[in-house]
Design an enzyme around this catalytic site. Structure first.
Site, PDB file in Angstrom:
ATOM      1  N   SER A   1       0.288  -0.676  -0.017  1.00 15.94           N
ATOM      2  CA  SER A   1       0.254   0.263   0.063  1.00 15.94           C
ATOM      3  C   SER A   1       0.669   1.049   0.151  1.00 15.94           C
ATOM      4  CB  SER A   1      -0.838  -0.065   1.314  1.00 15.94           C
ATOM      5  OG  SER A   1      -1.872   1.157   1.180  1.00 15.94           O
TER       6      SER A   1
ATOM      7  N   VAL B   1       7.170   2.000   3.580  1.00 14.54           N
ATOM      8  CA  VAL B   1       8.720   1.662   3.064  1.00 14.54           C
ATOM      9  C   VAL B   1       7.764   1.984   1.298  1.00 14.54           C
ATOM     10  CG1 VAL B   1       9.345  -0.663   2.341  1.00 14.54           C
ATOM     11  CG2 VAL B   1       9.019   0.257   5.472  1.00 14.54           C
ATOM     12  N   CYS B   2       6.508   1.969   1.919  1.00 13.66           N
ATOM     13  CA  CYS B   2       5.905   1.615   0.248  1.00 13.66           C
ATOM     14  C   CYS B   2       5.958   3.080  -0.448  1.00 13.66           C
ATOM     15  CB  CYS B   2       4.919   1.143   0.734  1.00 13.66           C
ATOM     16  SG  CYS B   2       4.004  -0.472   1.152  1.00 13.66           S
ATOM     17  N   SER B   3       5.892   4.113   0.205  1.00 17.13           N
ATOM     18  CA  SER B   3       5.935   5.302  -0.101  1.00 17.13           C
ATOM     19  C   SER B   3       7.141   5.346  -0.805  1.00 17.13           C
ATOM     20  CB  SER B   3       5.873   5.687   0.531  1.00 17.13           C
ATOM     21  OG  SER B   3       5.745   8.031   0.478  1.00 17.13           O
TER      22      SER B   3
END
Length: 168
Positions: free
Chosen positions: A54, A59-61
């Site tokens: 997501s 971390v995804c960002s």
């Protein structure tokens, strides 16, 4: 079958593990305007596919921002795709808030088509497992990383090296 954890808990990844040398499986995801996008829509280019659970997590960002920054240096024959199970509207909002323009955000929320074909759909969470795929211009898989712990970063440098090896 790939075995990973998410927040230290084992998750089930139904589907087949994709390996280097495989013909890249087809998939159908959604662009932010809800139009369908398939693997064949990008055939003829090298694809770096960054898969995140997501965009609204740290971390995804960071992963998506990192590949957005790298995209400009990879050349015109490379397409950087970020795929998640986030809604297309959430992806568009994230992109606008973060000023990204080097990556194409694609949503697998409707069918989990990508997740099932690439063995990254986390059954317990209905999210995609963090992973990286590099696919050459002829739809052959050149690099794969299934990140063993879903909250860890992928190996950015190895993914970029794999792309550069195909474009030099």
């Amino acid at each position: 079958m790939v075995q990973i954890t998410f927040k230290q808990n084992p998750v089930t990844l139904p589907g087949k593990e994709v390996k280097v040398g495989d013909q890249a499986p087809g998939f159908k995801v959604l662009a932010n305007d809800l139009s369908p996008v398939t693997l064949q829509d990008t055939t003829g280019k090298v694809r770096l596919i960054s898969v995140v659970p997501s965009l609204d997590t740290g971390v995804c960002s960071l992963q998506s921002k990192r590949f957005d920054q790298e995209a400009a240096s990879l050349g015109d024959n490379v397409e950087v795709l970020t795929i998640s199970a986030d809604l297309p509207f959430a992806q568009k909002r994230w992109s606008e808030e973060n000023g990204t323009n080097g990556i194409t955000l694609l949503s697998d929320h409707r069918d989990l088509s990508f997740g099932e074909e690439y063995g990254v759909a986390m059954e317990e969470l209905r999210l995609l497992a963090r992973s990286i795929f590099v696919i050459d211009e002829n739809d052959k898989v050149a690099y794969v990383e299934y990140v063993s712990e879903g909250t860890d970063h992928p190996d950015y440098d190895k993914a970029i090296e794999a792309v550069k090896a195909l474009t030099n």
